[in-house]
Design a protein around this motif. Sequence first.
Motif, PDB file in Angstrom:
ATOM      1  N   GLY A 172      17.414   4.230   8.353  1.00  0.00           N
ATOM      2  CA  GLY A 172      15.982   4.482   8.314  1.00  0.00           C
ATOM      3  C   GLY A 172      15.495   5.097   9.607  1.00  0.00           C
ATOM      4  O   GLY A 172      16.206   5.103  10.618  1.00  0.00           O
ATOM      5  N   THR A 173      14.289   5.646   9.555  1.00  0.00           N
ATOM      6  CA  THR A 173      13.654   6.231  10.732  1.00  0.00           C
ATOM      7  C   THR A 173      12.183   5.844  10.747  1.00  0.00           C
ATOM      8  O   THR A 173      11.614   5.505   9.707  1.00  0.00           O
ATOM      9  N   PHE A 174      11.575   5.891  11.929  1.00  0.00           N
ATOM     10  CA  PHE A 174      10.137   5.682  12.052  1.00  0.00           C
ATOM     11  C   PHE A 174       9.644   6.330  13.329  1.00  0.00           C
ATOM     12  O   PHE A 174      10.428   6.589  14.246  1.00  0.00           O
ATOM     13  N   SER A 175       8.363   6.595  13.375  1.00  0.00           N
ATOM     14  CA  SER A 175       7.731   7.184  14.557  1.00  0.00           C
ATOM     15  C   SER A 175       7.164   6.079  15.428  1.00  0.00           C
ATOM     16  O   SER A 175       6.478   5.182  14.933  1.00  0.00           O
ATOM     17  N   LEU A 176       7.458   6.143  16.722  1.00  0.00           N
ATOM     18  CA  LEU A 176       6.967   5.164  17.691  1.00  0.00           C
ATOM     19  C   LEU A 176       5.976   5.867  18.614  1.00  0.00           C
ATOM     20  O   LEU A 176       6.360   6.726  19.419  1.00  0.00           O
ATOM     21  N   PRO A 177       4.691   5.551  18.491  1.00  0.00           N
ATOM     22  CA  PRO A 177       3.673   6.200  19.325  1.00  0.00           C
ATOM     23  C   PRO A 177       3.886   5.918  20.815  1.00  0.00           C
ATOM     24  O   PRO A 177       4.480   4.902  21.191  1.00  0.00           O
ATOM     25  N   GLY A 178       3.387   6.804  21.655  1.00  0.00           N
ATOM     26  CA  GLY A 178       3.445   6.589  23.093  1.00  0.00           C
ATOM     27  C   GLY A 178       2.786   5.274  23.472  1.00  0.00           C
ATOM     28  O   GLY A 178       1.728   4.926  22.955  1.00  0.00           O
ATOM     29  N   GLY A 179       3.431   4.519  24.329  1.00  0.00           N
ATOM     30  CA  GLY A 179       2.905   3.240  24.794  1.00  0.00           C
ATOM     31  C   GLY A 179       3.101   2.079  23.827  1.00  0.00           C
ATOM     32  O   GLY A 179       2.753   0.946  24.152  1.00  0.00           O
ATOM     33  N   ALA A 180       3.683   2.338  22.673  1.00  0.00           N
ATOM     34  CA  ALA A 180       3.816   1.296  21.645  1.00  0.00           C
ATOM     35  C   ALA A 180       5.089   0.473  21.838  1.00  0.00           C
ATOM     36  O   ALA A 180       6.073   0.922  22.414  1.00  0.00           O
ATOM     37  N   VAL A 181       5.029  -0.755  21.307  1.00  0.00           N
ATOM     38  CA  VAL A 181       6.170  -1.666  21.289  1.00  0.00           C
ATOM     39  C   VAL A 181       6.425  -2.049  19.842  1.00  0.00           C
ATOM     40  O   VAL A 181       5.490  -2.327  19.091  1.00  0.00           O
ATOM     41  N   GLU A 182       7.700  -2.060  19.457  1.00  0.00           N
ATOM     42  CA  GLU A 182       8.078  -2.455  18.102  1.00  0.00           C
ATOM     43  C   GLU A 182       9.348  -3.294  18.178  1.00  0.00           C
ATOM     44  O   GLU A 182      10.219  -3.043  19.011  1.00  0.00           O
ATOM     45  N   HIS A 183       9.439  -4.311  17.320  1.00  0.00           N
ATOM     46  CA  HIS A 183      10.652  -5.111  17.199  1.00  0.00           C
ATOM     47  C   HIS A 183      11.357  -4.675  15.924  1.00  0.00           C
ATOM     48  O   HIS A 183      10.755  -4.698  14.848  1.00  0.00           O
ATOM     49  N   VAL A 184      12.624  -4.275  16.054  1.00  0.00           N
ATOM     50  CA  VAL A 184      13.405  -3.796  14.922  1.00  0.00           C
ATOM     51  C   VAL A 184      14.457  -4.845  14.581  1.00  0.00           C
ATOM     52  O   VAL A 184      15.259  -5.228  15.432  1.00  0.00           O
ATOM     53  N   GLU A 185      14.436  -5.299  13.339  1.00  0.00           N
ATOM     54  CA  GLU A 185      15.466  -6.206  12.847  1.00  0.00           C
ATOM     55  C   GLU A 185      16.520  -5.369  12.143  1.00  0.00           C
ATOM     56  O   GLU A 185      16.187  -4.498  11.334  1.00  0.00           O
ATOM     57  N   LYS A 186      17.790  -5.611  12.468  1.00  0.00           N
ATOM     58  CA  LYS A 186      18.875  -4.799  11.925  1.00  0.00           C
ATOM     59  C   LYS A 186      20.151  -5.616  11.836  1.00  0.00           C
ATOM     60  O   LYS A 186      20.239  -6.715  12.387  1.00  0.00           O
ATOM     61  N   GLN A 187      21.142  -5.092  11.125  1.00  0.00           N
ATOM     62  CA  GLN A 187      22.461  -5.712  11.137  1.00  0.00           C
ATOM     63  C   GLN A 187      23.094  -5.483  12.499  1.00  0.00           C
ATOM     64  O   GLN A 187      22.832  -4.472  13.161  1.00  0.00           O
ATOM     65  N   SER A 188      23.959  -6.401  12.921  1.00  0.00           N
ATOM     66  CA  SER A 188      24.515  -6.319  14.273  1.00  0.00           C
ATOM     67  C   SER A 188      25.337  -5.052  14.516  1.00  0.00           C
ATOM     68  O   SER A 188      25.416  -4.568  15.648  1.00  0.00           O
ATOM     69  N   SER A 189      25.922  -4.481  13.486  1.00  0.00           N
ATOM     70  CA  SER A 189      26.734  -3.265  13.650  1.00  0.00           C
ATOM     71  C   SER A 189      25.900  -1.988  13.624  1.00  0.00           C
ATOM     72  O   SER A 189      26.379  -0.922  14.015  1.00  0.00           O
ATOM     73  N   TYR A 190      24.660  -2.071  13.169  1.00  0.00           N
ATOM     74  CA  TYR A 190      23.796  -0.892  13.123  1.00  0.00           C
ATOM     75  C   TYR A 190      23.424  -0.472  14.539  1.00  0.00           C
ATOM     76  O   TYR A 190      23.281  -1.301  15.434  1.00  0.00           O
ATOM     77  N   ALA A 191      23.237   0.840  14.727  1.00  0.00           N
ATOM     78  CA  ALA A 191      22.923   1.393  16.045  1.00  0.00           C
ATOM     79  C   ALA A 191      21.583   2.120  15.997  1.00  0.00           C
ATOM     80  O   ALA A 191      21.132   2.557  14.944  1.00  0.00           O
ATOM     81  N   ILE A 192      20.974   2.256  17.165  1.00  0.00           N
ATOM     82  CA  ILE A 192      19.657   2.881  17.296  1.00  0.00           C
ATOM     83  C   ILE A 192      19.739   4.028  18.297  1.00  0.00           C
ATOM     84  O   ILE A 192      20.389   3.903  19.342  1.00  0.00           O
ATOM     85  N   PHE A 193      19.072   5.136  17.951  1.00  0.00           N
ATOM     86  CA  PHE A 193      18.838   6.198  18.923  1.00  0.00           C
ATOM     87  C   PHE A 193      17.441   6.741  18.707  1.00  0.00           C
ATOM     88  O   PHE A 193      16.794   6.454  17.708  1.00  0.00           O
ATOM     89  N   ALA A 194      16.940   7.486  19.696  1.00  0.00           N
ATOM     90  CA  ALA A 194      15.572   8.003  19.637  1.00  0.00           C
ATOM     91  C   ALA A 194      15.560   9.471  20.023  1.00  0.00           C
ATOM     92  O   ALA A 194      16.520   9.987  20.599  1.00  0.00           O
ATOM     93  N   ALA A 195      14.456  10.141  19.737  1.00  0.00           N
ATOM     94  CA  ALA A 195      14.330  11.569  20.027  1.00  0.00           C
ATOM     95  C   ALA A 195      14.185  11.860  21.522  1.00  0.00           C
ATOM     96  O   ALA A 195      14.262  13.012  21.928  1.00  0.00           O
TER      97      ALA A 195
END
Length: 91
Positions: free
Chosen positions: A55-78
Amino acid sequence: MSKRTLVLGTEAACGTNAAGASTFGTATVVRLVNVGTTVRLVSVIDEVGGSTTIGTFSLPGGAVEHVEKQSSYAIFAAHAEVKGTKVGFTN
């Protein structure tokens, strides 16, 4: 009852592509913060270097988000202005 964040890792800049993605220490919850002012796309993929987008989502400037995921899943950003930390929740 309020939710409190239990810090379980060191904050690091997100990678900017699948090869640079991170599981944040096999975290199941990652606190993301966009320290910039520009909206940035955040991607969750099946594994570091993986080609399956969960999945993907937009994170506004200055925003904080908590992402729940499976332990093997990875995250990257633009952009590396998005930083992540392995966290948990406590009461």
